[in-house]
Scaffold this motif. Structure first.
Motif, PDB file in Angstrom:
ATOM      1  N   TRP A  43      -6.826 -42.239  31.171  1.00 56.85           N
ATOM      2  CA  TRP A  43      -8.213 -42.126  30.605  1.00 56.85           C
ATOM      3  C   TRP A  43      -8.466 -43.570  30.721  1.00 56.85           C
ATOM      4  CZ3 TRP A  43      -7.295 -45.442  26.411  1.00 56.85           C
ATOM      5  CH2 TRP A  43      -6.511 -45.900  25.927  1.00 56.85           C
ATOM      6  N   ARG A  44      -7.068 -44.339  30.786  1.00 63.31           N
ATOM      7  CA  ARG A  44      -7.325 -45.885  31.162  1.00 63.31           C
ATOM      8  C   ARG A  44      -6.822 -46.754  32.576  1.00 63.31           C
ATOM      9  NH1 ARG A  44      -3.299 -48.419  31.791  1.00 63.31           N
ATOM     10  NH2 ARG A  44      -1.176 -48.215  30.269  1.00 63.31           N
ATOM     11  N   GLY A  45      -6.775 -45.482  33.099  1.00 56.96           N
ATOM     12  CA  GLY A  45      -6.686 -46.102  34.490  1.00 56.96           C
ATOM     13  C   GLY A  45      -5.918 -46.074  34.852  1.00 56.96           C
ATOM     14  N   ALA A  46      -4.435 -45.263  34.289  1.00 60.60           N
ATOM     15  CA  ALA A  46      -3.027 -45.191  34.832  1.00 60.60           C
ATOM     16  C   ALA A  46      -3.111 -44.024  35.843  1.00 60.60           C
ATOM     17  CB  ALA A  46      -1.485 -44.810  34.428  1.00 60.60           C
ATOM     18  N   PRO A  94      -7.692 -28.726  21.553  1.00 59.69           N
ATOM     19  CA  PRO A  94      -6.916 -29.129  22.926  1.00 59.69           C
ATOM     20  C   PRO A  94      -6.622 -30.164  21.645  1.00 59.69           C
ATOM     21  CG  PRO A  94      -8.695 -27.459  23.272  1.00 59.69           C
ATOM     22  CD  PRO A  94      -8.976 -27.754  21.980  1.00 59.69           C
ATOM     23  N   ASN A  95      -5.352 -31.102  22.247  1.00 58.33           N
ATOM     24  CA  ASN A  95      -5.270 -31.708  21.571  1.00 58.33           C
ATOM     25  C   ASN A  95      -5.281 -31.952  20.449  1.00 58.33           C
ATOM     26  OD1 ASN A  95      -4.772 -33.619  24.815  1.00 58.33           O
ATOM     27  ND2 ASN A  95      -6.917 -33.431  24.598  1.00 58.33           N
ATOM     28  N   GLY A  96      -4.462 -30.854  19.791  1.00 58.09           N
ATOM     29  CA  GLY A  96      -4.669 -31.154  17.739  1.00 58.09           C
ATOM     30  C   GLY A  96      -3.915 -31.619  17.425  1.00 58.09           C
ATOM     31  N   ASN A  97      -3.139 -32.802  18.233  1.00 60.39           N
ATOM     32  CA  ASN A  97      -1.886 -33.045  17.166  1.00 60.39           C
ATOM     33  C   ASN A  97      -2.569 -34.789  16.801  1.00 60.39           C
ATOM     34  OD1 ASN A  97      -2.196 -34.666  20.279  1.00 60.39           O
ATOM     35  ND2 ASN A  97      -0.685 -35.733  19.853  1.00 60.39           N
ATOM     36  N   LEU A  98      -3.887 -35.236  18.064  1.00 56.92           N
ATOM     37  CA  LEU A  98      -4.455 -35.696  17.060  1.00 56.92           C
ATOM     38  C   LEU A  98      -5.269 -35.951  16.335  1.00 56.92           C
ATOM     39  CD1 LEU A  98      -6.424 -37.421  20.639  1.00 56.92           C
ATOM     40  CD2 LEU A  98      -4.619 -38.512  19.608  1.00 56.92           C
ATOM     41  N   ASP A 145     -16.398 -39.412  19.168  1.00 52.30           N
ATOM     42  CA  ASP A 145     -16.009 -41.240  19.573  1.00 52.30           C
ATOM     43  C   ASP A 145     -14.160 -41.733  20.509  1.00 52.30           C
ATOM     44  OD1 ASP A 145     -19.096 -42.448  19.012  1.00 52.30           O
ATOM     45  OD2 ASP A 145     -17.956 -43.044  17.159  1.00 52.30           O
ATOM     46  N   LEU A 146     -13.461 -41.076  19.678  1.00 53.95           N
ATOM     47  CA  LEU A 146     -12.330 -40.849  19.902  1.00 53.95           C
ATOM     48  C   LEU A 146     -12.010 -40.521  20.822  1.00 53.95           C
ATOM     49  CD1 LEU A 146      -9.870 -41.969  19.306  1.00 53.95           C
ATOM     50  CD2 LEU A 146      -8.901 -40.318  18.423  1.00 53.95           C
ATOM     51  N   ALA A 147     -12.437 -39.370  21.683  1.00 50.31           N
ATOM     52  CA  ALA A 147     -12.012 -38.264  22.547  1.00 50.31           C
ATOM     53  C   ALA A 147     -13.241 -38.700  23.575  1.00 50.31           C
ATOM     54  CB  ALA A 147     -12.657 -36.743  22.078  1.00 50.31           C
ATOM     55  N   ASN A 148     -14.442 -39.254  23.426  1.00 51.76           N
ATOM     56  CA  ASN A 148     -15.127 -40.104  24.949  1.00 51.76           C
ATOM     57  C   ASN A 148     -14.155 -41.300  24.805  1.00 51.76           C
ATOM     58  OD1 ASN A 148     -17.177 -38.723  24.539  1.00 51.76           O
ATOM     59  ND2 ASN A 148     -17.782 -39.172  23.173  1.00 51.76           N
ATOM     60  N   TYR A 149     -13.580 -42.313  24.102  1.00 57.57           N
ATOM     61  CA  TYR A 149     -12.723 -42.922  24.240  1.00 57.57           C
ATOM     62  C   TYR A 149     -11.514 -42.141  25.295  1.00 57.57           C
ATOM     63  CZ  TYR A 149      -9.676 -47.369  23.974  1.00 57.57           C
ATOM     64  OH  TYR A 149      -8.894 -48.866  24.007  1.00 57.57           O
ATOM     65  N   LEU A 150     -10.756 -42.054  25.220  1.00 60.84           N
ATOM     66  CA  LEU A 150      -9.461 -41.290  26.056  1.00 60.84           C
ATOM     67  C   LEU A 150      -9.906 -40.741  27.168  1.00 60.84           C
ATOM     68  CD1 LEU A 150      -7.612 -40.687  22.327  1.00 60.84           C
ATOM     69  CD2 LEU A 150      -7.585 -43.211  23.430  1.00 60.84           C
ATOM     70  N   GLY A 151     -11.920 -39.810  26.433  1.00 59.90           N
ATOM     71  CA  GLY A 151     -11.351 -38.956  28.093  1.00 59.90           C
ATOM     72  C   GLY A 151     -10.242 -37.768  27.689  1.00 59.90           C
ATOM     73  N   LEU A 152     -10.678 -37.515  26.214  1.00 57.77           N
ATOM     74  CA  LEU A 152     -10.015 -36.201  25.872  1.00 57.77           C
ATOM     75  C   LEU A 152     -11.140 -35.211  25.748  1.00 57.77           C
ATOM     76  CD1 LEU A 152      -6.623 -37.528  24.079  1.00 57.77           C
ATOM     77  CD2 LEU A 152      -7.206 -36.941  27.099  1.00 57.77           C
ATOM     78  N   SER A 153     -10.802 -33.940  25.729  1.00 59.85           N
ATOM     79  CA  SER A 153     -11.136 -32.880  24.466  1.00 59.85           C
ATOM     80  C   SER A 153     -10.795 -32.233  23.292  1.00 59.85           C
ATOM     81  CB  SER A 153     -11.019 -31.965  25.949  1.00 59.85           C
ATOM     82  OG  SER A 153     -11.917 -30.533  25.311  1.00 59.85           O
ATOM     83  N   ILE A 154     -11.378 -32.673  22.848  1.00 57.41           N
ATOM     84  CA  ILE A 154     -10.612 -31.687  21.417  1.00 57.41           C
ATOM     85  C   ILE A 154     -11.803 -31.032  20.696  1.00 57.41           C
ATOM     86  CG2 ILE A 154     -10.304 -32.708  18.916  1.00 57.41           C
ATOM     87  CD1 ILE A 154      -9.528 -35.929  19.734  1.00 57.41           C
TER      88      ILE A 154
END
Length: 413
Positions: A205-208, A335-339, A397-406
């Motif tokens: 999500w941050r370029g790796a 998805p990504n419920g741990n967050l 906002d957190l999902a958008n920042y990390l590029g994840l689906s929550i």
């Protein structure tokens, strides 16, 4: 150990090395051993550097190395290394006296930019080192690479100080970091010892780069793979090797203590699937064939609460004694419920900090990320903000920042 030869060769090889090593394979231990060996070979003023992503990782290396290595060496995070060893000391030499080495590092939105030239202009005119508004671009490493290009003094300093650079968690490196490290190897002739595991690449999500180890194929490294795992049962390790390292898979002709069974039911219709028609009969067959021993604990895992509940009912109607253990609402298909779980801890537990959140969710803990994530979720520390609209805004906002689906619906009683 089935990879003992590779471990020995790693310690003996004096060239550039890439080690693919999963969690629990003793990668830090072998890296520290290699550091000690190469330090002892150095007979002049040079030393070695160990570079990691997080402060926690640097402390782990220091702790392990402190027991066995007596000579001084350098351990830093990636950002600390380029800032203290390259950017601050040589920025004026590379870019001119109008650039100050007493700049401040700021990660707020007002200091972000979309072009490299804009970042340099801000650094020059406002004495502020900011960041790209695109998470996948790394301004700090672009600047460091540029300085090494332009400053002969920076080149000579790095070559005179470091014989080896050891880089941990390389799977999380972005394109700018990779380009910088290859410059150290190919142009400054500093030996590299790279450790990583493509299966643990969690910072895409941050370029790796997902193909980072593929890029190393063309860089004249010696490649090694550690497959022995010290954190799990040998049968689990063998099962993992079946998928990821088939050449190390060990086939047992004799009886083993634990067996993993992947059994498929051939349902002929939706209704048969819904009602698990034939499941109980197949289960009884496993017992009759002595594949399952009911004198030992048996666990049946299902994807959905309704399925697990239905299976429990069917088996118990036949005289078995199973207990249905439901998932929590967050676990059930989100998805990504741990967050979400960690956000709940962060908001409700006064001793749970941003550092705990980043570590438990395996989010990159570098300074910029910590600042930006904290700016998003920090408002949850205030009870007055724990209302549906604000919670949904934070999660989004957190999902958008990390590029994840929550996927989440916030409900309050």
């Amino acid at each position: 150990m089935i990879d003992q030869d590779e471990r020995s060769e790693i310690l003996e090889n004096s060239g550039d090395i890439v080690v693919s090593a999963s969690a629990g394979s003793g990668k830090t231990t072998i890296m520290v051993k290699k550091m000690g060996i190469e330090l002892e070979k150095i007979k002049d003023h040079r030393t070695i550097g160990a570079i990691t992503f997080t402060v926690k990782a640097t402390e782990e290396i220091k702790k392990k190395a402190g027991k066995n290595i007596k000579k001084p060496f350098v351990v830093m995070t990636n950002d600390s290394f380029i800032e203290s060893e390259i950017i601050r000391p040589f920025i004026k030499d590379a870019f001119g006296k109008d650039y100050g080495n007493d700049y401040s590092v700021e990660y707020g939105n007002k200091y972000q930019f979309d072009k490299y030239s804009s970042g340099l202009k801000q650094l020059k005119n406002k004495n502020i080192l900011g960041s790209f508004d695109d998470n996948k671009l790394n301004f700090n490493f672009k600047v460091a690479h540029d300085i090494l290009d332009k400053s002969k003094a920076a080149q000579e300093y790095i070559k005179a100080k470091y014989s080896w650079i050891f880089i941990d968690e390389y799977q999380d490196s972005d394109r700018d970091m990779h380009r910088f490290f290859m410059k150290l190897k190919n142009e400054l002739k500093i030996k590299l010892f790279i450790v990583g595991d493509s299966k643990q690449a969690i910072y895409l999500w941050r370029g790796a780069m997902s193909n980072i180890f593929k890029l190393l194929d063309d860089e004249n490294f010696s490649f090694y793979e550690l497959v022995t795992n010290f954190r799990c049962d040998k049968e689990i390790e063998n099962y993992a090797n079946l998928f990821h390292n088939p050449k190390y898979y060990m086939h047992f002709d004799k009886n083993v203590e634990n067996v993993v069974i992947k059994n498929f039911n051939n349902f002929n219709s939706f209704y048969e699937r819904r009602d698990f028609v034939g499941f109980v009969d197949k289960f009884k067959d496993l017992i009759f064939e002595k594949t399952l021993d009911l004198d030992k604990e048996v666990t049946i895992i299902a994807n959905y609460n309704n399925d697990a509940n239905k299976i429990t009912e069917l088996l118990n109607l036949e005289g078995f004694n199973f207990v249905f253990i439901p998932k929590t609402p967050i676990d059930e298909g989100i998805p990504n419920g741990n967050l979400l779980k960690e956000l709940a801890l962060y908001s409700k537990n006064s001793t749970y900090t941003i550092y705990d959140f980043l570590e438990n969710t395996h989010i990159d803990a570098r300074i910029r990320t910590r600042f930006e994530v904290n700016s998003i979720i920090g408002k949850l520390k205030k009870d007055k903000n724990l209302v549906p609209d604000i919670v949904e805004e934070v999660v989004s906002d957190l999902a958008n920042y990390l590029g994840l689906s929550i996927g989440v619906t916030v409900k309050y009683n």
